[in-house]
Enzyme design. Structure first.
Site, PDB file in Angstrom:
ATOM      1  N   ASP A  39       1.033  -1.094  -0.099  1.00 35.92           N
ATOM      2  CA  ASP A  39       0.068   0.155  -0.089  1.00 35.92           C
ATOM      3  C   ASP A  39       0.835   1.224  -0.051  1.00 35.92           C
ATOM      4  O   ASP A  39       1.943   1.095   0.515  1.00 35.92           O
ATOM      5  CB  ASP A  39      -0.862  -0.001   1.345  1.00 35.92           C
ATOM      6  CG  ASP A  39      -2.091   0.713   0.775  1.00 35.92           C
ATOM      7  OD1 ASP A  39      -3.224   0.165   0.844  1.00 35.92           O
ATOM      8  OD2 ASP A  39      -2.073   2.014   1.125  1.00 35.92           O
ATOM      9  N   ASP A  65       3.941   2.386  -4.677  1.00 33.45           N
ATOM     10  CA  ASP A  65       3.179   3.035  -5.530  1.00 33.45           C
ATOM     11  C   ASP A  65       2.648   2.425  -6.689  1.00 33.45           C
ATOM     12  O   ASP A  65       3.456   2.086  -7.552  1.00 33.45           O
ATOM     13  CB  ASP A  65       3.979   4.460  -5.833  1.00 33.45           C
ATOM     14  CG  ASP A  65       3.145   5.330  -6.809  1.00 33.45           C
ATOM     15  OD1 ASP A  65       1.917   5.035  -7.333  1.00 33.45           O
ATOM     16  OD2 ASP A  65       3.332   6.395  -6.822  1.00 33.45           O
ATOM     17  N   TYR A 182     -12.542   7.798 -13.782  1.00 34.29           N
ATOM     18  CA  TYR A 182     -12.804   6.578 -12.951  1.00 34.29           C
ATOM     19  C   TYR A 182     -13.552   5.654 -13.873  1.00 34.29           C
ATOM     20  O   TYR A 182     -13.068   4.322 -13.676  1.00 34.29           O
ATOM     21  CB  TYR A 182     -13.651   6.915 -11.680  1.00 34.29           C
ATOM     22  CG  TYR A 182     -13.839   5.778 -10.599  1.00 34.29           C
ATOM     23  CD1 TYR A 182     -12.749   5.410  -9.843  1.00 34.29           C
ATOM     24  CD2 TYR A 182     -15.128   5.015 -10.900  1.00 34.29           C
ATOM     25  CE1 TYR A 182     -12.771   4.214  -8.970  1.00 34.29           C
ATOM     26  CE2 TYR A 182     -15.198   3.958  -9.806  1.00 34.29           C
ATOM     27  CZ  TYR A 182     -14.027   3.613  -8.931  1.00 34.29           C
ATOM     28  OH  TYR A 182     -14.117   2.664  -8.215  1.00 34.29           O
ATOM     29  N   LYS A 186     -12.050   2.048 -15.004  1.00 30.05           N
ATOM     30  CA  LYS A 186     -12.469   0.470 -14.684  1.00 30.05           C
ATOM     31  C   LYS A 186     -12.765  -0.286 -15.891  1.00 30.05           C
ATOM     32  O   LYS A 186     -12.832  -1.355 -15.632  1.00 30.05           O
ATOM     33  CB  LYS A 186     -13.581   0.904 -13.483  1.00 30.05           C
ATOM     34  CG  LYS A 186     -13.270   1.531 -12.421  1.00 30.05           C
ATOM     35  CD  LYS A 186     -12.075   0.447 -11.485  1.00 30.05           C
ATOM     36  CE  LYS A 186     -11.812   1.029 -10.323  1.00 30.05           C
ATOM     37  NZ  LYS A 186     -10.848   0.123  -9.539  1.00 30.05           N
ATOM     38  N   THR A 217     -16.735   1.818   2.354  1.00 32.33           N
ATOM     39  CA  THR A 217     -15.096   1.989   2.759  1.00 32.33           C
ATOM     40  C   THR A 217     -14.869   3.727   2.485  1.00 32.33           C
ATOM     41  O   THR A 217     -15.878   4.333   2.472  1.00 32.33           O
ATOM     42  CB  THR A 217     -14.591   1.405   1.628  1.00 32.33           C
ATOM     43  OG1 THR A 217     -14.627   2.194   0.391  1.00 32.33           O
ATOM     44  CG2 THR A 217     -14.807   0.157   1.337  1.00 32.33           C
ATOM     45  N   THR A 220     -16.266   5.571  -0.259  1.00 32.62           N
ATOM     46  CA  THR A 220     -17.583   5.940  -0.358  1.00 32.62           C
ATOM     47  C   THR A 220     -18.288   6.917   0.852  1.00 32.62           C
ATOM     48  O   THR A 220     -19.469   6.955   1.072  1.00 32.62           O
ATOM     49  CB  THR A 220     -18.588   4.811  -0.566  1.00 32.62           C
ATOM     50  OG1 THR A 220     -18.337   3.938   0.360  1.00 32.62           O
ATOM     51  CG2 THR A 220     -18.530   4.224  -1.828  1.00 32.62           C
TER      52      THR A 220
HETATM   53  N1  LIG Z   1     -15.798   1.284  -2.281  1.00 30.81           N
HETATM   54  C1  LIG Z   1     -16.674   0.848  -3.399  1.00 30.81           C
HETATM   55  O1  LIG Z   1     -17.888   1.106  -3.270  1.00 30.81           O
HETATM   56  C2  LIG Z   1     -15.860   0.453  -4.581  1.00 30.81           C
HETATM   57  C3  LIG Z   1     -17.082  -0.067  -5.522  1.00 30.81           C
HETATM   58  C4  LIG Z   1     -16.237  -0.475  -6.730  1.00 30.81           C
HETATM   59  C5  LIG Z   1     -14.913  -0.475  -6.978  1.00 30.81           C
HETATM   60  N2  LIG Z   1     -14.109  -0.175  -5.956  1.00 30.81           N
HETATM   61  C6  LIG Z   1     -12.640  -0.245  -5.993  1.00 30.81           C
HETATM   62  O2  LIG Z   1     -12.146  -1.219  -4.902  1.00 30.81           O
HETATM   63  C7  LIG Z   1     -10.692  -0.778  -4.872  1.00 30.81           C
HETATM   64  C8  LIG Z   1     -10.283  -0.446  -3.249  1.00 30.81           C
HETATM   65  O3  LIG Z   1     -11.120   0.769  -2.993  1.00 30.81           O
HETATM   66  P1  LIG Z   1     -11.848   0.753  -1.347  1.00 30.81           P
HETATM   67  O4  LIG Z   1     -13.191   1.115  -1.633  1.00 30.81           O
HETATM   68  O5  LIG Z   1     -11.298  -0.296  -0.461  1.00 30.81           O
HETATM   69  O6  LIG Z   1     -11.071   2.180  -1.039  1.00 30.81           O
HETATM   70  P2  LIG Z   1     -10.169   2.649  -0.002  1.00 30.81           P
HETATM   71  O7  LIG Z   1      -9.640   3.895   0.000  1.00 30.81           O
HETATM   72  O8  LIG Z   1     -10.477   1.990   1.655  1.00 30.81           O
HETATM   73  O9  LIG Z   1      -8.707   1.686  -0.108  1.00 30.81           O
HETATM   74  C9  LIG Z   1      -7.941   1.911  -1.316  1.00 30.81           C
HETATM   75  C10 LIG Z   1      -6.337   1.697  -0.872  1.00 30.81           C
HETATM   76  O10 LIG Z   1      -5.860   1.684  -2.053  1.00 30.81           O
HETATM   77  C11 LIG Z   1      -4.531   2.264  -1.638  1.00 30.81           C
HETATM   78  N3  LIG Z   1      -3.842   3.144  -2.696  1.00 30.81           N
HETATM   79  C12 LIG Z   1      -4.321   4.351  -3.274  1.00 30.81           C
HETATM   80  N4  LIG Z   1      -3.509   4.709  -4.229  1.00 30.81           N
HETATM   81  C13 LIG Z   1      -2.397   3.865  -4.203  1.00 30.81           C
HETATM   82  C14 LIG Z   1      -1.227   3.685  -4.818  1.00 30.81           C
HETATM   83  N5  LIG Z   1      -0.774   4.387  -5.870  1.00 30.81           N
HETATM   84  N6  LIG Z   1      -0.509   2.756  -4.715  1.00 30.81           N
HETATM   85  C15 LIG Z   1      -0.767   1.757  -3.686  1.00 30.81           C
HETATM   86  N7  LIG Z   1      -1.901   1.796  -2.982  1.00 30.81           N
HETATM   87  C16 LIG Z   1      -2.641   2.784  -3.262  1.00 30.81           C
HETATM   88  C17 LIG Z   1      -5.008   3.370  -0.523  1.00 30.81           C
HETATM   89  O11 LIG Z   1      -3.735   3.867   0.416  1.00 30.81           O
HETATM   90  C18 LIG Z   1      -6.003   2.525   0.135  1.00 30.81           C
HETATM   91  O12 LIG Z   1      -5.347   1.680   1.327  1.00 30.81           O
HETATM   92  C19 LIG Z   1     -10.468   0.577  -5.656  1.00 30.81           C
HETATM   93  O13 LIG Z   1      -9.992   0.197  -6.783  1.00 30.81           O
HETATM   94  C20 LIG Z   1     -11.831   1.080  -5.848  1.00 30.81           C
HETATM   95  O14 LIG Z   1     -12.098   1.767  -7.146  1.00 30.81           O
HETATM   96  C21 LIG Z   1     -14.559   0.230  -4.682  1.00 30.81           C
END
Ligand SMILES: NC(=O)c1ccc[n+]([C@@H]2O[C@H](COP(=O)([O-])OP(=O)(O)OC[C@H]3O[C@@H](n4cnc5c(N)ncnc54)[C@H](O)[C@@H]3O)[C@@H](O)[C@H]2O)c1
Length: 278
Positions: A39, A65, A182, A186, A217, A220
């Site tokens: 992360d 990263d 976004y 995706k 999370t 959202t």
């Molecule tokens: N939460 C939702 O509703 C939802 C829905 C569909 C898809 N997603 C996708 O799920 C994935 C996880 O999202 P989440 O909801 O758990 O969000 P989150 O913010 O809780 O977790 C995302 C994690 O990614 C890490 N991150 C961000 N940029 C980074 C980078 N450049 N290098 C390494 N780590 C990095 C962040 O530090 C964080 O720990 C994302 O790809 C998001 O687009 C989320």
């Protein structure tokens, strides 16, 4: 008791929060042999490591990263140094917009307010979209996914080991409403997953995507605070009438990681509360 992840080593990008952390914990509950939490943010990353270790499973944090090739290669090296093998990759590192920082709720609220201001004039943010914003989201969500998949698959091909790679797309991969960078990122993840699945299938590497609906999370958190006139129609688009829980997505990842999904590849699974029933 035999677990569905017994003997498997998993690498999880974005493992410090949200879906990535929930999946790390679910894999640990199912007896994973080792987990790498990769992360950008060290503090939540180390927290995830401690939570996994508390379940009796060895885990290590790796700074990442996602958009940097050398970081992804270092992540693979970390897994091999600590656990000697890789079986599963989940690419959960992601951003909703340029400059997104997981856990910075004030910044997310500000971003959402700007979007709400333009609900009645969606062409304004489209015409004003900067290349920097577009690129920043693609760098992490799409290029980051490509680099992680390449790094892990290159190793698996080299050592002739089968594996399961799980990418994280979104319902937005198939939707034409929402922020352009976004949704486009995706949609790209979805196509990348299908191509990777096709080319890696002969090497016994399965590649599938999860396309979650809205899940509770950091990403959202601001959405759920929207005023009732906006939150109402938003929730009405989800037949089950609620956001998903990270554990519900983790269960999907567990299925795709485990041998129970042995005949799945190139698939996009939607844990989304029925969003796509319409
Ligand atoms: N939460 C939702 O509703 C939802 C829905 C569909 C898809 N997603 C996708 O799920 C994935 C996880 O999202 P989440 O909801 O758990 O969000 P989150 O913010 O809780 O977790 C995302 C994690 O990614 C890490 N991150 C961000 N940029 C980074 C980078 N450049 N290098 C390494 N780590 C990095 C962040 O530090 C964080 O720990 C994302 O790809 C998001 O687009 C989320």
């Amino acid at each position: 008791m035999p677990g569905r992840m017994n003997g498997k080593v998993a690498l999880i990008t974005g493992g410090g929060n949200g879906l990535g952390r929930a999946t790390a914990l679910r894999f640990a509950e199912e007896g994973a042999a080792g987990i790498v939490i990769a992360d950008l943010l060290p503090d939540p990353g180390q927290e995830s490591v401690a939570l996994v270790q508390a379940l009796g499973v060895p885990a290590v944090y790796c700074p990442l990263d996602a958009a940097r090739r050398q970081d992804n290669e270092a992540m693979v090296a970390t897994a091999l140094d600590h656990f000697g093998q890789i079986d599963v990759l989940l690419t959960a590192a992601g951003v909703s917009h340029g400059g997104y920082r997981s856990g910075d709720l004030d910044a997310s609220r500000k971003r959402l307010a700007e979007r709400i201001d333009h609900v009645a004039s969606p062409w304004v943010p489209f015409l004003d979209l900067s290349v920097d914003e577009f690129q920043a989201v693609l760098d992490v969500n799409l290029t980051g996914t490509l680099l992680a998949v390449q790094a892990v698959a290159a190793h698996l091909v080299l050592v002739e080991r089968p594996g399961s790679i799980i990418t994280v797309a979104s319902i937005m991969a198939r939707s034409d409403t929402g922020p352009v960078p976004y949704n486009v990122s995706k949609a790209g993840v979805w196509m990348l997953t299908k191509i990777a699945a096709r080319v890696l299938a002969p090497r016994r590497i399965r590649v599938n995507a999860i396309g979650p609906g809205y899940v509770s999370t950091n990403m959202t958190a601001a959405l759920t605070e929207m005023p009732p006139d906006l939150l109402g129609p938003f929730m009405a688009a989800i037949p089950m009438g609620r956001l998903g829980e990270p554990r519900e997505i983790a269960n999907t990842a567990l299925f795709l990681a485990s041998d129970e999904s042995s005949y799945f590849t190139g698939e996009l699974l939607h844990p989304d509360g029925g969003f796509f029933t319409g």
